[in-house]
Design a protein around this motif. Structure first.
Motif, PDB file in Angstrom:
ATOM      1  N   GLU A  48      50.322  62.764  20.532  1.00 41.38           N
ATOM      2  CA  GLU A  48      48.957  63.264  20.637  1.00 41.38           C
ATOM      3  C   GLU A  48      48.006  62.155  21.105  1.00 41.38           C
ATOM      4  N   SER A  49      48.218  60.921  20.626  1.00 38.70           N
ATOM      5  CA  SER A  49      47.385  59.799  21.061  1.00 38.70           C
ATOM      6  C   SER A  49      47.546  59.553  22.559  1.00 38.70           C
ATOM      7  N   TYR A  50      48.792  59.624  23.028  1.00 38.67           N
ATOM      8  CA  TYR A  50      49.048  59.445  24.462  1.00 38.67           C
ATOM      9  C   TYR A  50      48.362  60.543  25.277  1.00 38.67           C
ATOM     10  N   ASN A  51      48.442  61.787  24.805  1.00 34.19           N
ATOM     11  CA  ASN A  51      47.798  62.885  25.522  1.00 34.19           C
ATOM     12  C   ASN A  51      46.280  62.727  25.546  1.00 34.19           C
ATOM     13  N   ARG A  52      45.698  62.233  24.457  1.00 35.68           N
ATOM     14  CA  ARG A  52      44.255  62.006  24.433  1.00 35.68           C
ATOM     15  C   ARG A  52      43.852  60.936  25.450  1.00 35.68           C
ATOM     16  N   ILE A  53      44.669  59.904  25.566  1.00 33.99           N
ATOM     17  CA  ILE A  53      44.382  58.852  26.547  1.00 33.99           C
ATOM     18  C   ILE A  53      44.441  59.404  27.960  1.00 33.99           C
ATOM     19  N   MET A  54      45.454  60.233  28.251  1.00 39.83           N
ATOM     20  CA  MET A  54      45.577  60.802  29.589  1.00 39.83           C
ATOM     21  C   MET A  54      44.394  61.725  29.906  1.00 39.83           C
ATOM     22  N   ARG A  55      43.947  62.482  28.912  1.00 38.60           N
ATOM     23  CA  ARG A  55      42.797  63.368  29.136  1.00 38.60           C
ATOM     24  C   ARG A  55      41.529  62.546  29.379  1.00 38.60           C
ATOM     25  N   ALA A  56      41.402  61.442  28.655  1.00 40.39           N
ATOM     26  CA  ALA A  56      40.231  60.585  28.861  1.00 40.39           C
ATOM     27  C   ALA A  56      40.230  59.984  30.264  1.00 40.39           C
ATOM     28  N   CYS A  57      41.405  59.600  30.756  1.00 40.81           N
ATOM     29  CA  CYS A  57      41.502  58.991  32.091  1.00 40.81           C
ATOM     30  C   CYS A  57      41.318  60.011  33.209  1.00 40.81           C
ATOM     31  N   GLN A  58      41.330  61.291  32.878  1.00 45.40           N
ATOM     32  CA  GLN A  58      41.054  62.315  33.882  1.00 45.40           C
ATOM     33  C   GLN A  58      39.563  62.508  34.110  1.00 45.40           C
ATOM     34  N   ARG A  59      38.724  61.896  33.275  1.00 41.36           N
ATOM     35  CA  ARG A  59      37.281  61.936  33.498  1.00 41.36           C
ATOM     36  C   ARG A  59      36.928  60.958  34.618  1.00 41.36           C
ATOM     37  N   LYS A  60      36.248  61.458  35.616  1.00 39.17           N
ATOM     38  CA  LYS A  60      35.943  60.630  36.779  1.00 39.17           C
ATOM     39  C   LYS A  60      35.010  59.480  36.422  1.00 39.17           C
ATOM     40  N   SER A  61      34.091  59.707  35.486  1.00 39.08           N
ATOM     41  CA  SER A  61      33.161  58.650  35.097  1.00 39.08           C
ATOM     42  C   SER A  61      33.891  57.463  34.491  1.00 39.08           C
ATOM     43  N   LEU A  62      34.937  57.712  33.701  1.00 35.50           N
ATOM     44  CA  LEU A  62      35.732  56.622  33.137  1.00 35.50           C
ATOM     45  C   LEU A  62      36.621  55.994  34.200  1.00 35.50           C
ATOM     46  N   ALA A  63      37.223  56.825  35.058  1.00 33.17           N
ATOM     47  CA  ALA A  63      38.119  56.298  36.094  1.00 33.17           C
ATOM     48  C   ALA A  63      37.388  55.346  37.039  1.00 33.17           C
ATOM     49  N   ILE A 166      42.505  43.825  22.758  1.00 33.77           N
ATOM     50  CA  ILE A 166      42.885  45.243  22.667  1.00 33.77           C
ATOM     51  C   ILE A 166      44.175  45.512  23.433  1.00 33.77           C
ATOM     52  N   LEU A 167      44.253  44.964  24.652  1.00 36.80           N
ATOM     53  CA  LEU A 167      45.450  45.192  25.465  1.00 36.80           C
ATOM     54  C   LEU A 167      46.678  44.520  24.845  1.00 36.80           C
ATOM     55  N   GLY A 168      46.452  43.566  23.934  1.00 31.84           N
ATOM     56  CA  GLY A 168      47.572  42.893  23.288  1.00 31.84           C
ATOM     57  C   GLY A 168      48.179  43.670  22.140  1.00 31.84           C
ATOM     58  N   VAL A 169      47.497  44.700  21.622  1.00 30.47           N
ATOM     59  CA  VAL A 169      48.030  45.465  20.489  1.00 30.47           C
ATOM     60  C   VAL A 169      48.428  46.885  20.882  1.00 30.47           C
ATOM     61  N   ILE A 170      48.195  47.283  22.118  1.00 32.68           N
ATOM     62  CA  ILE A 170      48.582  48.615  22.594  1.00 32.68           C
ATOM     63  C   ILE A 170      49.810  48.468  23.488  1.00 32.68           C
ATOM     64  N   PRO A 171      50.797  49.334  23.351  1.00 30.07           N
ATOM     65  CA  PRO A 171      52.012  49.223  24.167  1.00 30.07           C
ATOM     66  C   PRO A 171      51.719  49.146  25.662  1.00 30.07           C
ATOM     67  N   GLY A 172      52.433  48.259  26.359  1.00 30.23           N
ATOM     68  CA  GLY A 172      52.194  48.036  27.781  1.00 30.23           C
ATOM     69  C   GLY A 172      52.446  49.249  28.644  1.00 30.23           C
ATOM     70  N   ASP A 173      53.466  50.062  28.299  1.00 34.01           N
ATOM     71  CA  ASP A 173      53.748  51.236  29.129  1.00 34.01           C
ATOM     72  C   ASP A 173      52.639  52.271  29.028  1.00 34.01           C
ATOM     73  N   LYS A 177      50.478  53.676  32.305  1.00 35.61           N
ATOM     74  CA  LYS A 177      50.288  55.091  32.597  1.00 35.61           C
ATOM     75  C   LYS A 177      48.806  55.460  32.659  1.00 35.61           C
ATOM     76  N   ALA A 178      47.994  54.803  31.825  1.00 32.60           N
ATOM     77  CA  ALA A 178      46.552  55.063  31.864  1.00 32.60           C
ATOM     78  C   ALA A 178      45.957  54.618  33.190  1.00 32.60           C
ATOM     79  N   ILE A 179      46.385  53.453  33.682  1.00 34.59           N
ATOM     80  CA  ILE A 179      45.906  52.966  34.983  1.00 34.59           C
ATOM     81  C   ILE A 179      46.333  53.909  36.097  1.00 34.59           C
ATOM     82  N   GLU A 180      47.583  54.380  36.031  1.00 32.04           N
ATOM     83  CA  GLU A 180      48.087  55.311  37.045  1.00 32.04           C
ATOM     84  C   GLU A 180      47.282  56.604  37.055  1.00 32.04           C
ATOM     85  N   GLN A 181      46.937  57.103  35.872  1.00 31.54           N
ATOM     86  CA  GLN A 181      46.161  58.345  35.795  1.00 31.54           C
ATOM     87  C   GLN A 181      44.746  58.136  36.334  1.00 31.54           C
ATOM     88  N   CYS A 182      44.143  56.980  36.068  1.00 30.75           N
ATOM     89  CA  CYS A 182      42.805  56.687  36.604  1.00 30.75           C
ATOM     90  C   CYS A 182      42.823  56.644  38.128  1.00 30.75           C
TER      91      CYS A 182
END
Length: 310
Positions: A48-63, A166-173, A177-182
């Motif tokens: 669910e956390s991964y899906n929330r991140i992907m949905r957030a990255c689909q917002r153009k303002s964040l991307a 922050i990037l040091g405590v979140i899994p790299g993969d 995927k978040a960058i790819e979705q943006c």
């Protein structure tokens, strides 16, 4: 008669902590314990956390704010921005992160940035110094005295360290995927190729604000043929700011006076004439050398007639 040896340290009473300090320390300790208890009791659902991140990255303002770019050594350095890192931490869940100013003295601030995964007890901490000076190419190092300027300087420097924590405590993969979705979000809805959009943007700048392609390339610090999607977004924001009258050309671009342009044109013309002169001298030198070589070919050869020979 008192035979006791006197205390060499004197009659000093131990320091007593104030009630307010003890209350603050106790309150913070309780908050940390409660946060860890809640994180253990309600662990994150990684799917669910991964899906929330992907949905957030689909917002153009964040991307549009998801990546940073800057030139170095003829190349572009790019990576996730602090805005994307904050979105990752918020949607991944059970992460405590922030910036704390520990001390301020001698015209510098001691600052700590941290990110703490309360579930796994994984923690990233960076302590660094921020001098109260600001550097610019025009003025050099400028000492800061305004509290607001000092606060903004500390916040800007802290944001970069916080991003790394922050990037040091979140899994790299998950980050990849978040960058790819943006990137997909930025490309979606744009049927026209980027190079054509850049060409139209350059024409609009030159027509409406007399900003040339060279000035845009100087602002982005690379050739217009190498402009990325993020560069195009930056230029679009500058264009909107100029269009709305919120800023002037001088705020973004180096405007040269007619005298400087004349001197620049004259320098180019002198270099061109000098190059032609050097080329003519080189051709003349080569012709003289060719004549000498031809003369040497016929002097001292076996076919030369000597006196008394027929």
């Amino acid at each position: 008669m008192n035979n006791a040896v006197a205390n060499i340290y004197g009659e000093q009473t131990p320091a007593v902590k104030s009630t307010t300090t003890e209350m603050m320390v106790g309150r913070e300790a309780q908050e940390v314990q409660m946060a860890m208890y809640v994180a253990k009791k309600f662990p994150r659902d990684e799917v669910e956390s991964y899906n929330r991140i992907m949905r957030a990255c689909q917002r153009k303002s964040l991307a549009e704010q998801s990546m940073y770019e800057y030139p170095r050594g003829g190349q572009k350095i790019t990576g996730p921005s602090i805005r994307l890192a904050e979105a990752l931490a918020q949607n991944w869940g059970n992460i405590d992160f922030g910036i704390m100013e520990l001390d301020q003295k001698d015209n510098e601030s001691s600052v700590m940035a941290y990110a703490w995964d309360l579930e796994t007890n994984t923690r990233q901490t960076k302590i660094f110094q921020v001098p109260h000076t600001r550097y610019s190419r025009r003025k050099g190092n400028e000492k800061l005295t305004d509290p607001r300027d000092i606060y903004e300087m500390v916040a800007n420097n802290g944001a970069r360290r916080l991003r790394a924590c922050i990037l040091g405590v979140i899994p790299g993969d998950v980050i990849d995927k978040a960058i790819e979705q943006c990137e997909l979000t930025l490309k979606s809805g744009n049927t026209e190729p980027l190079i054509d959009r850049v060409r139209k943007m350059v024409g609009a700048f030159e027509k409406e604000f007399s900003v040339t392609k060279e000035m845009l390339e100087g602002y982005i610090r690379c050739s217009s043929d190498a402009f990325s999607e993020n560069d195009f977004i930056r230029l679009r924001k500058v264009y909107k700011s100029l269009k709305d009258g919120m800023s002037k050309r001088e705020d973004y671009f180096e405007i040269k006076s007619p005298k400087q342009e004349t001197e620049k044109h004259r320098t180019k013309l002198d270099d061109k004439l000098k190059g032609k002169t050097d080329s003519k001298k080189e051709e003349s030198k080569n012709e003289d050398a060719s004549e000498i070589n031809q003369k040497d070919m016929f002097e001292g050869t076996p076919f030369e007639m000597k006196d008394g020979e027929e």
